[in-house]
Structures are given as structure tokens and as C-alpha cells.
Scaffold this active site. Structure first.
Site, PDB file in Angstrom:
ATOM      1  N   GLU A 132       0.838  -1.212   0.000  1.00  0.00           N
ATOM      2  CA  GLU A 132       0.000   0.000   0.000  1.00  0.00           C
ATOM      3  C   GLU A 132       0.872   1.261   0.000  1.00  0.00           C
ATOM      4  O   GLU A 132       0.515   2.274  -0.589  1.00  0.00           O
ATOM      5  CB  GLU A 132      -0.938   0.011   1.214  1.00  0.00           C
ATOM      6  CG  GLU A 132      -2.099  -0.977   1.128  1.00  0.00           C
ATOM      7  CD  GLU A 132      -3.121  -0.590   0.067  1.00  0.00           C
ATOM      8  OE1 GLU A 132      -2.729  -0.305  -1.063  1.00  0.00           O
ATOM      9  OE2 GLU A 132      -4.322  -0.620   0.361  1.00  0.00           O
ATOM     10  N   THR A 185      -5.477   7.399  -5.164  1.00  0.00           N
ATOM     11  CA  THR A 185      -5.627   7.540  -3.717  1.00  0.00           C
ATOM     12  C   THR A 185      -4.729   8.649  -3.195  1.00  0.00           C
ATOM     13  O   THR A 185      -5.125   9.451  -2.350  1.00  0.00           O
ATOM     14  CB  THR A 185      -5.302   6.199  -3.018  1.00  0.00           C
ATOM     15  OG1 THR A 185      -6.259   5.240  -3.462  1.00  0.00           O
ATOM     16  CG2 THR A 185      -5.383   6.314  -1.506  1.00  0.00           C
TER      17      THR A 185
HETATM   18  N1  HSE Z   1      -8.698   4.913   3.633  1.00  0.00           N
HETATM   19  C1  HSE Z   1      -8.113   5.085   2.331  1.00  0.00           C
HETATM   20  C2  HSE Z   1      -8.459   6.463   1.812  1.00  0.00           C
HETATM   21  C3  HSE Z   1      -8.650   4.025   1.423  1.00  0.00           C
HETATM   22  O1  HSE Z   1      -9.629   6.811   1.865  1.00  0.00           O
HETATM   23  O2  HSE Z   1      -7.580   7.182   1.361  1.00  0.00           O
HETATM   24  C4  HSE Z   1      -8.110   4.063   0.020  1.00  0.00           C
HETATM   25  O3  HSE Z   1      -8.729   3.012  -0.710  1.00  0.00           O
END
Ligand code: HSE
Length: 317
Positions: A132, A185
Site C-alpha cells: 500500500e 488515492t
Molecule cells: N482509507 C483510504 C483512503 C482508502 O480513503 O484514502 C483508500 O482506498
């Protein structure tokens, strides 16, 4: 130690992170779609990545999400063998349904199986967070943990080590629409405000607590009331055409509620029964048809098991 010489196939599921009010803290696994990954140990040390799809993802292990997760895991194995992974992604990168997490989770679950399951699930989440980090620069686990544990999971902490709380949940139908635009993201995190008003924080953590209680008590009405986000959604929803129409139309069609899946652009809605979930799907289809935007919908359920290891499937597909 001798390890498994036969290859394994892993189905790595899509996941919905945040679950509206619980940014970086809650997530659940979806029964569909799944990436397919084949792993085998090699005498040659290190990680070999072979992409079997058209997404053009990097094959250099340190720059590949699955590769980075595998490298982190191999560092913890004395006299580590090498591993080859062939990846066929159906979860489109940048879709908001945990594409990078599926690659990282599937990789570490598959390698763990080949290594006689010597690592616990929480250790696997820790290794997979290296993936990630490659994808978004952040070691978040709200897609990884449900991908590895299945069901709904709460991430109480990621440092100094992941603290994962699997949660019971009632049967739920999940309708997802992926408008065919890409939201990275990292970009969707960059635009978030760094400071939160105390009143908004109070409202948000009240919703997170109530959502967890609603899930545990199988209280559908409470789940619906708690699916409210006063912090992240107002900022990110601007990036997603059709957001308001889908949200309002889905509620009018009977959905419990929903919102942005992860960092978007996919949107998800929860429903108590399949007929409602179908009506929600029609709302999503109408919205994007009207907007002239390509889209893909999924009507699915929560996947209770997470990544699935298949040992008897042929290596070539
Ligand atoms: N919690 C993360 C965000 C998830 O919202 O940036 C990304 O899939």
C-alpha cells in the site's frame, strides 16, 4: 525447512474502505470482483512478477504493490526461497475498490500458504502494508485487513503494529458503481483538510461508534443512520460526477445508505435485501447513462473469508 513445491492460486477480493464515516478505520471485503494470482516458489531468490492483464503495472518488484509486499515478507523468512507471481487483475487500478490491496493481500496470503502458513493474519497485514505504501505513499490497512480476514474489520491502529478487530455483521447486499474515471488515492488524500472542527469530529466518531454497534447488533436502521460523513465526503465527492444523484436516488430506492468507496471514484450502497440492491443498481445505471459516462456496476455481498487459496486449480488458465 522444505516448503510447498506445488503452485497455488489465490482469489483476492475487492474491498470497500472507510465505510463512509470511518476514514482509514473500517473496511469490508466483497464477494465480487476478485483478482486471480498464481504463486510458486523458485530456486532463484527474490521476486518475479508476471502481469497477465493489460494494466501495464510495473514488474520491478520494489515498484510493484504485490512485489513490495512479498519482499517485506521474504525479509522475515530465514533462508528465504524466491517466489514467482503471475497476476491477472480484474479490479481496475484507481477504481476505489481496493485494487492495490487485493494485489498485496493475495500475494502475502499465497506466499504464506507456500511457506506452511507460518505467519499470522496480523503479520500478513503488516507485510502487505509495504505494498500500500508503494501504491499511495501511506501504510493504511482498511482495504488489506478485510481482504485478508474477510468480513468487516476495524483497524484500531497500524503503528507500532496493526491492531485489527474483526466485526460481526448482518447479511448485507452491496451495490457498487465504478464510473470509468481514475482517482489516485494519493491525490484524493492530498486534497483533504489537515484540521477538523471539534464539532465535526464529535459527529464523526459518534457515527463510527454507532455504525459498529449497528453492525454488531444487526440493527439495519442504526447502520443506515450512521452512514454519514461530515469530514471526508464533502471534499472528495466533488471529484465524482453523479455522486449526489446516486446517493439521493439510492436512498429513495430503499438503500440503507452508502457513499464513496475508499478514495473513489466507485460509490457503494448497502441494502437489506436483493430487490432493493437491484433497484439501487438501476439508479446508478440511469445516473451514468444520463451523464454519458461509461460505468461498471457490481451487485454483490460481503465476502466472509477474504482471500481464498485454491490449491487444485491448474496453473495455466
Ligand atoms: N482509507 C483510504 C483512503 C482508502 O480513503 O484514502 C483508500 O482506498
Amino acid at each position: 525447512m522444505t516448503y510447498l513445491s506445488s503452485p497455488v492460486t489465490v482469489l483476492a477480493p475487492a474491498t470497500v474502505a472507510n465505510v463512509v464515516c470511518a476514514f482509514d478505520v473500517l473496511g469490508f471485503a466483497l464477494a465480487e470482483p476478485n483478482d486471480v494470482m498464481h504463486l510458486r516458489l523458485t530456486e532463484q531468490p527474490g521476486v518475479t512478477i508476471i502481469n497477465e492483464d493489460d494494466f501495464g503495472l510495473p514488474t520491478e518488484p520494489g515498484r510493484n504493490v504485490a512485489g513490495a509486499a512479498l519482499l517485506a515478507m521474504l525479509r522475515a523468512v530465514p533462508e528465504a526461497p524466491g517466489v514467482e507471481v503471475r497476476i491477472r487483475k480484474t479490479i481496475r487500478p484507481g477504481s476505489g475498490i481496493g485494487s492495490s490491496a487485493a494485489s498485496a493481500a493475495g500475494a502475502v496470503v499465497g506466499l504464506n500458504h507456500l511457506l506452511h502458513n507460518q505467519f499470522t493474519k496480523v503479520e500478513l497485514v503488516d507485510f502487505a502494508m509495504a505494498g500500500e505504501e508503494v501504491a499511495s505513499g501511506v501504510r493504511h490497512a482498511d482495504n488489506l485487513a478485510p481482504g485478508i480476514y474477510g468480513g468487516v474489520t476495524l483497524i484500531r491502529a497500524t503503528v507500532p503494529a496493526p491492531d485489527i478487530v474483526p466485526l460481526d455483521a448482518p447479511p448485507l447486499f452491496v451495490t457498487v458503481v465504478h464510473p470509468q474515471i481514475e482517482v489516485k488515492t494519493s491525490d484524493a488524500r492530498q486534497i483533504l483538510k489537515r484540521q477538523v472542527a471539534l464539532g465535526d469530529a464529535v459527529r464523526q466518531w459518534a457515527n463510527v461508534g454507532a455504525l459498529v454497534a449497528g453492525l454488531l447488533q444487526h440493527d439495519y436502521a442504526l447502520i443506515g443512520r450512521s452512514l454519514e460523513d461530515v469530514i471526508v465526503e464533502p471534499v472528495r465527492s466533488i471529484l465524482i460526477p453523479g455522486f449526489r444523484e446516486v446517493k439521493e436516488g439510492s436512498r429513495a430506492a430503499g438503500a440503507l445508505g452508502g457513499g464513496i468507496s475508499g478514495s473513489g471514484p466507485s460509490l457503494f450502497m448497502l441494502s437489506q435485501d436483493e430487490a432493493t440492491a437491484r433497484a439501487v443498481q438501476a439508479v446508478m445505471q440511469d445516473t451514468y447513462h444520463r451523464l454519458g459516462l461509461d460505468y461498471h456496476t457490481y451487485l454483490t455481498t460481503i465476502n466472509p473469508t477474504g482471500c481464498q487459496v485454491l490449491t487444485d486449480e491448474p496453473l495455466t488458465t
